[in-house]
Design a protein around this motif. Structure first.
Motif, PDB file in Angstrom:
ATOM      1  N   ALA A 222       0.780  -1.095  -0.041  1.00 56.04           N
ATOM      2  CA  ALA A 222       0.014   0.165  -0.042  1.00 56.04           C
ATOM      3  C   ALA A 222       0.811   1.410   0.112  1.00 56.04           C
ATOM      4  N   SER A 223       2.055   1.140   0.719  1.00 53.87           N
ATOM      5  CA  SER A 223       2.735   2.493   1.028  1.00 53.87           C
ATOM      6  C   SER A 223       4.180   2.183   0.674  1.00 53.87           C
ATOM      7  N   LEU A 224       4.917   1.329   0.979  1.00 53.20           N
ATOM      8  CA  LEU A 224       6.198   1.128   0.751  1.00 53.20           C
ATOM      9  C   LEU A 224       6.733   1.105  -0.726  1.00 53.20           C
ATOM     10  N   LYS A 225       7.844   1.894  -1.146  1.00 54.63           N
ATOM     11  CA  LYS A 225       8.131   1.880  -2.243  1.00 54.63           C
ATOM     12  C   LYS A 225       9.734   1.970  -2.377  1.00 54.63           C
ATOM     13  N   TYR A 226      10.373   1.348  -3.657  1.00 53.45           N
ATOM     14  CA  TYR A 226      11.746   1.399  -3.473  1.00 53.45           C
ATOM     15  C   TYR A 226      12.080   2.287  -4.963  1.00 53.45           C
ATOM     16  N   PRO A 227      13.381   2.755  -4.970  1.00 54.15           N
ATOM     17  CA  PRO A 227      13.816   3.538  -6.111  1.00 54.15           C
ATOM     18  C   PRO A 227      14.035   2.529  -7.410  1.00 54.15           C
ATOM     19  N   THR A 228      13.936   3.112  -8.558  1.00 56.35           N
ATOM     20  CA  THR A 228      14.337   2.337  -9.970  1.00 56.35           C
ATOM     21  C   THR A 228      14.736   3.213 -10.661  1.00 56.35           C
ATOM     22  N   PRO A 229      15.436   3.014 -11.789  1.00 58.80           N
ATOM     23  CA  PRO A 229      15.754   4.261 -12.624  1.00 58.80           C
ATOM     24  C   PRO A 229      14.590   4.866 -13.285  1.00 58.80           C
ATOM     25  N   ASP A 230      13.299   4.116 -13.558  1.00 57.81           N
ATOM     26  CA  ASP A 230      12.199   4.928 -13.969  1.00 57.81           C
ATOM     27  C   ASP A 230      11.396   5.821 -12.906  1.00 57.81           C
ATOM     28  N   GLY A 231      12.075   5.664 -11.604  1.00 57.43           N
ATOM     29  CA  GLY A 231      10.929   6.528 -10.531  1.00 57.43           C
ATOM     30  C   GLY A 231      10.694   5.299  -9.436  1.00 57.43           C
ATOM     31  N   TRP A 232      10.020   5.794  -8.371  1.00 49.39           N
ATOM     32  CA  TRP A 232       9.577   4.875  -7.317  1.00 49.39           C
ATOM     33  C   TRP A 232       8.424   4.042  -7.579  1.00 49.39           C
ATOM     34  N   VAL A 233       8.573   2.708  -7.269  1.00 50.13           N
ATOM     35  CA  VAL A 233       7.808   1.724  -7.501  1.00 50.13           C
ATOM     36  C   VAL A 233       7.393   1.049  -6.004  1.00 50.13           C
ATOM     37  N   LYS A 234       6.015   0.682  -6.235  1.00 50.67           N
ATOM     38  CA  LYS A 234       5.304   0.179  -4.838  1.00 50.67           C
ATOM     39  C   LYS A 234       6.255  -1.517  -4.890  1.00 50.67           C
ATOM     40  N   MET A 235       6.434  -1.774  -3.614  1.00 48.65           N
ATOM     41  CA  MET A 235       6.841  -3.153  -3.504  1.00 48.65           C
ATOM     42  C   MET A 235       6.200  -4.194  -3.593  1.00 48.65           C
ATOM     43  N   PRO A 236       6.376  -5.114  -4.371  1.00 48.14           N
ATOM     44  CA  PRO A 236       5.535  -6.375  -4.284  1.00 48.14           C
ATOM     45  C   PRO A 236       5.521  -7.337  -3.040  1.00 48.14           C
ATOM     46  N   ASN A 237       4.250  -7.613  -2.647  1.00 50.69           N
ATOM     47  CA  ASN A 237       4.007  -8.307  -1.383  1.00 50.69           C
ATOM     48  C   ASN A 237       5.055  -9.616  -1.484  1.00 50.69           C
ATOM     49  N   SER A 238       5.402 -10.066  -2.653  1.00 51.30           N
ATOM     50  CA  SER A 238       6.272 -11.371  -2.495  1.00 51.30           C
ATOM     51  C   SER A 238       7.545 -11.040  -1.794  1.00 51.30           C
ATOM     52  N   TRP A 239       7.906  -9.874  -1.525  1.00 48.22           N
ATOM     53  CA  TRP A 239       9.322  -9.371  -0.827  1.00 48.22           C
ATOM     54  C   TRP A 239       8.677  -9.852   0.791  1.00 48.22           C
ATOM     55  N   GLN A 240       7.708  -9.408   1.170  1.00 47.85           N
ATOM     56  CA  GLN A 240       7.150  -9.887   2.323  1.00 47.85           C
ATOM     57  C   GLN A 240       7.110 -11.378   2.505  1.00 47.85           C
ATOM     58  N   ILE A 241       6.190 -12.078   1.677  1.00 39.75           N
ATOM     59  CA  ILE A 241       6.069 -13.563   1.720  1.00 39.75           C
ATOM     60  C   ILE A 241       7.262 -14.242   1.667  1.00 39.75           C
ATOM     61  N   GLY A 242       8.462 -13.536   0.981  1.00 43.84           N
ATOM     62  CA  GLY A 242       9.835 -14.211   0.916  1.00 43.84           C
ATOM     63  C   GLY A 242      10.363 -14.500   2.461  1.00 43.84           C
ATOM     64  N   SER A 243       9.845 -13.632   3.350  1.00 40.27           N
ATOM     65  CA  SER A 243      10.491 -13.603   4.752  1.00 40.27           C
ATOM     66  C   SER A 243      10.321 -15.084   5.101  1.00 40.27           C
ATOM     67  N   LEU A 244       8.842 -15.363   5.194  1.00 42.41           N
ATOM     68  CA  LEU A 244       8.251 -16.639   5.424  1.00 42.41           C
ATOM     69  C   LEU A 244       8.843 -17.945   4.821  1.00 42.41           C
ATOM     70  N   VAL A 245       9.155 -17.885   3.411  1.00 41.10           N
ATOM     71  CA  VAL A 245       9.953 -18.735   2.762  1.00 41.10           C
ATOM     72  C   VAL A 245      11.414 -19.040   3.152  1.00 41.10           C
ATOM     73  N   VAL A 246      12.228 -18.033   3.335  1.00 39.87           N
ATOM     74  CA  VAL A 246      13.625 -17.888   3.825  1.00 39.87           C
ATOM     75  C   VAL A 246      13.536 -18.690   5.301  1.00 39.87           C
ATOM     76  N   GLY A 247      12.582 -18.013   6.249  1.00 38.35           N
ATOM     77  CA  GLY A 247      12.523 -18.582   7.422  1.00 38.35           C
ATOM     78  C   GLY A 247      12.437 -20.024   7.671  1.00 38.35           C
ATOM     79  N   LEU A 248      11.333 -20.422   6.737  1.00 33.55           N
ATOM     80  CA  LEU A 248      10.990 -21.821   7.060  1.00 33.55           C
ATOM     81  C   LEU A 248      11.946 -22.794   6.373  1.00 33.55           C
ATOM     82  N   TRP A 249      12.850 -22.394   5.311  1.00 30.61           N
ATOM     83  CA  TRP A 249      13.804 -23.149   4.729  1.00 30.61           C
ATOM     84  C   TRP A 249      14.958 -23.157   5.558  1.00 30.61           C
ATOM     85  N   LEU A 250      15.172 -21.916   6.239  1.00 37.22           N
ATOM     86  CA  LEU A 250      16.420 -22.220   7.234  1.00 37.22           C
ATOM     87  C   LEU A 250      16.014 -23.153   8.420  1.00 37.22           C
ATOM     88  N   LEU A 251      14.691 -22.808   8.977  1.00 34.10           N
ATOM     89  CA  LEU A 251      14.406 -23.578   9.913  1.00 34.10           C
ATOM     90  C   LEU A 251      14.553 -25.094   9.652  1.00 34.10           C
TER      91      LEU A 251
END
Length: 192
Positions: free
Chosen positions: A130-159
């Motif tokens: 909704a509000s998190l953005k990151y810079p790209t050469p074309d301007g600011w882009v909203k962050m995909p939710n896959s980056w948040q879901i990625g924390s679950l995946v990384v955490g579960l694989w490490l566990l």
């Protein structure tokens, strides 16, 4: 038992390094999370104008902090455990029960990691923040939710990987080689 020890040693060495990096990531994430929350409190209550992104940033950082630190806690035995039954059993019986629980946990962690990968690459991962953005050469882009879901995946694989280490350690203990094991977190503590 020699094969189990041969498998365990490199896994322990890799996990010592990976989990040390994870702890540092968690420290940075929690520091940034506190800063984001304090910024939001200052803007809301002192300036009277709340920012749209700090709460979502704090949640994002909390997810990654948890994914980074949970494997270390699991390795050290820092999760909740019911020890009434295992303490009532003889040592060998308690080790067999622990092995059974580790195998069940490993299955759950593996299935959870697979489900997380599916969600990350599926519909849920395609939504945008909704509000998190990151810079790209074309301007600011909203962050995909896959980056948040990625924390679950990384955490579960490490566990899951830590769970494999714990299974190997338990099998070595059952085979009578407990005296050949170092405490699971000795090397990671002395290396810091």
């Amino acid at each position: 038992m020699a094969i189990l020890l041969w498998l365990l040693k490199p896994l322990e060495a890799v996990l010592d390094i990976v989990l040390r990096i994870g702890r540092w990531i968690a420290i940075v994430a929690i520091g940034l999370m506190v800063c984001a929350i304090l910024l939001q409190v200052f803007c809301r209550y002192v300036l009277g104008n709340a920012l749209p992104w700090p709460e979502e940033a704090a949640i994002f950082l909390m997810l990654w902090m948890t994914a980074a630190i949970a494997p270390s806690a699991y390795r050290r035995g820092g999760f909740v455990a019911l020890e009434i039954l295992s303490s009532a059993l003889p040592k060998r019986g308690a080790a067999v029960l622990a092995l059974l629980l580790l195998l069940i946990s490993g299955l759950v962690l593996y299935l959870g990691a697979q489900m997380g990968l599916t969600e990350m690459s599926g519909l849920a991962g395609k939504f945008k923040s909704a509000s998190l953005k990151y810079p790209t050469p074309d301007g600011w882009v909203k962050m995909p939710n896959s980056w948040q879901i990625g924390s679950l995946v990384v955490g579960l694989w490490l566990l899951f990987i830590v769970n494999i280490e714990l299974i190997l350690r338990n099998l070595i203990t059952l085979a009578g080689g407990e005296d050949r094991l170092r405490p699971a977190f000795d090397a990671e503590l002395t290396a810091e």
